[in-house]
Design an enzyme around this catalytic site. Sequence first.
Site, PDB file in Angstrom:
ATOM      1  N   TYR A 175       7.859  -6.226   0.639  1.00  0.00           N
ATOM      2  CA  TYR A 175       8.868  -7.159   1.402  1.00  0.00           C
ATOM      3  C   TYR A 175      10.136  -7.279   0.640  1.00  0.00           C
ATOM      4  O   TYR A 175      11.002  -7.431   1.368  1.00  0.00           O
ATOM      5  CB  TYR A 175       8.043  -8.461   1.751  1.00  0.00           C
ATOM      6  CG  TYR A 175       6.868  -8.480   2.840  1.00  0.00           C
ATOM      7  CD1 TYR A 175       7.327  -8.214   3.920  1.00  0.00           C
ATOM      8  CD2 TYR A 175       5.679  -8.189   2.659  1.00  0.00           C
ATOM      9  CE1 TYR A 175       6.627  -7.918   5.028  1.00  0.00           C
ATOM     10  CE2 TYR A 175       4.812  -8.044   3.569  1.00  0.00           C
ATOM     11  CZ  TYR A 175       5.276  -7.683   4.874  1.00  0.00           C
ATOM     12  OH  TYR A 175       4.340  -7.530   5.840  1.00  0.00           O
ATOM     13  N   HIS A 199       2.047  -5.963  -3.155  1.00  0.00           N
ATOM     14  CA  HIS A 199       2.318  -6.059  -1.712  1.00  0.00           C
ATOM     15  C   HIS A 199       3.609  -6.798  -1.417  1.00  0.00           C
ATOM     16  O   HIS A 199       4.346  -6.507  -0.663  1.00  0.00           O
ATOM     17  CB  HIS A 199       1.015  -6.754  -0.830  1.00  0.00           C
ATOM     18  CG  HIS A 199       1.539  -6.622   0.586  1.00  0.00           C
ATOM     19  ND1 HIS A 199       1.508  -5.373   1.280  1.00  0.00           N
ATOM     20  CD2 HIS A 199       2.157  -7.258   1.434  1.00  0.00           C
ATOM     21  CE1 HIS A 199       1.786  -5.228   2.456  1.00  0.00           C
ATOM     22  NE2 HIS A 199       2.228  -6.702   2.708  1.00  0.00           N
ATOM     23  N   ARG A 236      -4.651  11.481   0.184  1.00  0.00           N
ATOM     24  CA  ARG A 236      -3.303  11.310  -0.448  1.00  0.00           C
ATOM     25  C   ARG A 236      -3.309  11.623  -1.950  1.00  0.00           C
ATOM     26  O   ARG A 236      -4.422  12.030  -2.364  1.00  0.00           O
ATOM     27  CB  ARG A 236      -2.760   9.917  -0.247  1.00  0.00           C
ATOM     28  CG  ARG A 236      -3.449   8.952  -1.042  1.00  0.00           C
ATOM     29  CD  ARG A 236      -3.054   7.535  -0.862  1.00  0.00           C
ATOM     30  NE  ARG A 236      -1.918   6.996  -1.345  1.00  0.00           N
ATOM     31  CZ  ARG A 236      -1.623   5.769  -1.650  1.00  0.00           C
ATOM     32  NH1 ARG A 236      -2.311   4.926  -1.394  1.00  0.00           N
ATOM     33  NH2 ARG A 236      -0.154   5.574  -2.113  1.00  0.00           N
ATOM     34  N   ARG A 237      -2.167  11.728  -2.461  1.00  0.00           N
ATOM     35  CA  ARG A 237      -2.124  12.001  -3.989  1.00  0.00           C
ATOM     36  C   ARG A 237      -2.576  13.119  -4.398  1.00  0.00           C
ATOM     37  O   ARG A 237      -3.575  13.085  -5.630  1.00  0.00           O
ATOM     38  CB  ARG A 237      -2.608  10.727  -4.722  1.00  0.00           C
ATOM     39  CG  ARG A 237      -1.857   9.230  -4.403  1.00  0.00           C
ATOM     40  CD  ARG A 237      -2.389   8.117  -4.997  1.00  0.00           C
ATOM     41  NE  ARG A 237      -1.061   7.453  -5.140  1.00  0.00           N
ATOM     42  CZ  ARG A 237      -1.312   6.216  -6.119  1.00  0.00           C
ATOM     43  NH1 ARG A 237      -2.433   5.990  -6.498  1.00  0.00           N
ATOM     44  NH2 ARG A 237      -0.273   5.402  -5.969  1.00  0.00           N
ATOM     45  N   HIS A 290       2.264   6.004   6.706  1.00  0.00           N
ATOM     46  CA  HIS A 290       2.508   4.312   7.111  1.00  0.00           C
ATOM     47  C   HIS A 290       3.704   4.030   6.308  1.00  0.00           C
ATOM     48  O   HIS A 290       4.802   3.592   6.954  1.00  0.00           O
ATOM     49  CB  HIS A 290       1.470   3.419   6.890  1.00  0.00           C
ATOM     50  CG  HIS A 290       1.705   2.150   6.834  1.00  0.00           C
ATOM     51  ND1 HIS A 290       2.156   1.351   7.941  1.00  0.00           N
ATOM     52  CD2 HIS A 290       2.040   1.239   5.549  1.00  0.00           C
ATOM     53  CE1 HIS A 290       2.542   0.196   7.438  1.00  0.00           C
ATOM     54  NE2 HIS A 290       2.213   0.190   6.133  1.00  0.00           N
ATOM     55  N   PHE A 291       3.553   4.222   4.913  1.00  0.00           N
ATOM     56  CA  PHE A 291       4.684   3.698   4.122  1.00  0.00           C
ATOM     57  C   PHE A 291       6.045   4.286   4.150  1.00  0.00           C
ATOM     58  O   PHE A 291       7.041   4.115   3.782  1.00  0.00           O
ATOM     59  CB  PHE A 291       4.598   3.266   2.887  1.00  0.00           C
ATOM     60  CG  PHE A 291       3.959   4.270   1.813  1.00  0.00           C
ATOM     61  CD1 PHE A 291       4.694   4.984   1.418  1.00  0.00           C
ATOM     62  CD2 PHE A 291       2.684   4.165   1.391  1.00  0.00           C
ATOM     63  CE1 PHE A 291       4.509   5.892   0.422  1.00  0.00           C
ATOM     64  CE2 PHE A 291       2.330   5.083   0.558  1.00  0.00           C
ATOM     65  CZ  PHE A 291       3.022   5.962   0.063  1.00  0.00           C
ATOM     66  N   HIS A 292       5.810   5.726   4.827  1.00  0.00           N
ATOM     67  CA  HIS A 292       7.079   6.548   4.985  1.00  0.00           C
ATOM     68  C   HIS A 292       7.977   5.977   6.227  1.00  0.00           C
ATOM     69  O   HIS A 292       9.120   6.173   6.309  1.00  0.00           O
ATOM     70  CB  HIS A 292       7.013   8.025   4.894  1.00  0.00           C
ATOM     71  CG  HIS A 292       6.749   8.682   3.562  1.00  0.00           C
ATOM     72  ND1 HIS A 292       5.793   8.723   2.750  1.00  0.00           N
ATOM     73  CD2 HIS A 292       7.887   9.253   2.803  1.00  0.00           C
ATOM     74  CE1 HIS A 292       5.831   9.195   1.542  1.00  0.00           C
ATOM     75  NE2 HIS A 292       7.008   9.431   1.603  1.00  0.00           N
TER      76      HIS A 292
END
Lengths: 73, 574, 166
Positions: free
Chosen positions: B239, B235, B449-450, B386-388
Amino acid sequence: MSGRISRAGLLVILAFLVPVIVEFRTLAALFGVSLSVGQYLVAVTGLVMAVLLAVTAWNLRAGTTADDHTGGA
Amino acid sequence: MTSEELPGEELFLDRFPDEAQVVRASLWSAFVALGIGALAGIVQALHRVGYVRFIDSADYYTVLTLHGVLLVISFTIFFLVGLFTWAVTRSLDRPVENIRFTWAWYLTMVAGTVLAGVAILGGFVDSIPISADVLFTFYAPLQAHPLFYAGLAVFIIGTWLAGFDWFRSWWIWRSENDGRIPLQTFMVLTSMLMWYIATIGVAISVVFFLLPWSLGIIDQVNPLLTRTLFWYFGHPVVYFWLMPAYLLWYTVLPSISGGRLFSDPLARVVFVLFLILSTPVGIHHQYLDPGIAEGFKFIAMTNTMFLLLPSLLTAFTVVASMEHGARQRGGEGYLSWLGALPWRDPAFTGMALAGLMFAAGGFSGMVNAGMNINYLIHNTLWVPGHFHLTVGTAVALTFMAATYWLLPQLTRRRLYSRTIGLFQVVMWFVGMVLMSNAMHRAGLVGIPRRTAEPQYDGFAFDAGLSSVAELDAQVAIGGTLLFVSVVLFLGNLIISLLEDPMEGTVDRSLPPALSGPEDSPEVLDNLSLWVAIALLLVLLAYSLPIGAIVADGGLFGPGTESYPVVLSWLEVVT
Amino acid sequence: MNVHTYEKIWLVASLFLIVGFIATVVYGAAGAGIAMVDASGGTVDSTSLSENERFGEPGVERVGDGEYEVTVVARQFMYQPDPIRVPADSRVTFYVTSADVIHGFQVVGTNVNTMVIPGQVAKITVDFDEPAEYGIICNEYCGQGHHDMEGKLVVVPEDEYGGDDA
């Protein structure tokens, strides 16, 4: 506010429309309107045309009243 | 003149030619990774939806590993070290202490990337017994070739040395100067302190467990333990990707907008909050893991929710700084000031769109963080959706936009075409809207996913109002636009470098904040205090869960055979 | 420290939002009764599942009035048993573990979803009210055949449910 909307500005405005266009059917469904694919295509084409017309109208109006931003894009 | 200002008439590469060379090398390493990663990305997008499948589905996972590792480790972190070197050098206004040391950490990082890259690429060639089809998360008992783990370790050591380089510059600067830590240096130092704390987890996992295990020194590992150690790092690393983007939003975007940063003290508060809160949250990636008590998950959840605070504060400061800039440029009214912003500048438009997408990504992140709604979307396509938006847009698009702004001061070249640049950033935005929107929606109906082929024999996904075919089309079109956008970005850069050097200079001075550091309490610059608090929170959040995992299963068990091996699982079946 | 009034308002609003989110999670756990997968399933020796009391024979077992236990073994690239049959209007507790690598266990279209980690037993309790057919998928990459790993869960009408065996 009297500035004209530049072509770059129009590009950004159209980009902002993309999420609305993509989820237009979902949006309509929230208001209880279910659209077929054909109706959806007509509606979003209309939406884009309306935005283009609004921008053109804005620029025409701005072009006649503005005295400092006549350069445009 | 404060130390925040560098004379605008002197280009960075004229004032610090050696450092500019390192920055350029780092950025180019990042862009090579971006290009290859993007190629892997479009192969995946078209393969998943079933439009173009020219690779074998078994190789999909090799491509996916390449995509993940190159984009979120190599691209992001190479850009970061380049940007941080630029930021520390210019904000302290002093060269690095020893340029050979600087090159040494850069080359260490390159060596690590090459080692891991070779291990991953080996997965394409069956005749070579080297592979690392373990994805970015390398969960044991999936096993990679030792080169993969070794490469990762070498890469991380390179980043540690880079951090030391920047700390050393600051220590010497401090002995010669009074006053507050210049803002950009403050951001770099707090980010690196966070990184040192965060990488402890992955270092222990790789050095004590995974590397010896892949070399055959130990027979098995505790899969839950190595997984927990990964997420201890996994995580805060997000950041770490984000901090350079924040640095740009706080210190560069206000200037591009035509104004000044709203508040220097709040910027410092935000970075301190990230240092404190980024690490004791990793268990929120493990909400659905057996073997971790609910109470520990609850602690991670509350910490995660408070981690929203620095991002929400950033949203305010960035928008306020942009509004200030717009009003300096003659903008008026409640909202019409938006029209006065420099939308024709790809550096501005890219960063503004990236920030907007980050807000959307923040909202889907809040859903992920919600411990019980997480059941619905865990490991579905929602998560990459989300993370794209976050690393894939807030970070990647900001980096590309910033490159347009940095180019002249690093290379003495003007951007070949601002119009192409503008199209490129808008194309990224549009492509990502399509792809990420479809991924979020697909996740809500359970599409995982994946997965090389998310089409199953026994049942079909019910996409509700829409259809799976429509979502697939959005992913394919979006992915294609993103790939074209990367090609335009790289092409525009390469052509720029082929052009003749420009005459004269460009103004790249960064004006000080409206509310300067003198308005903030001195304690904000007390880095030891914040590190102590960060470590305390890490201990509180992690000592009991890790203790329980080791007590239940042992340091090296209860594991199973590693994979890939010669179908040893068959023995268990019979 | 000098903080602008608007920024103070924003800060307070942000804190309300954060506390509100935490409240929704607390409500989900305490009010709606959504328990997290936790350590209560215990650990298991994944290398000798066939000799294990519970996982030696994966299947469905009736443990009380309308209450069932389903033992599932996930392995490359299948679930045992498959299909899983349970009656409607029942409360079902799943015990899931892995014989090899990390897998996922997700009943598509529901919030039944857990990680399956070798050595650990995932325990989740679900109410099935209506007859239905669901797909089960592995949602964590588990090897080259990952995309072929699926199963089926059939919730049959109560009166058609024959017995304990799936």
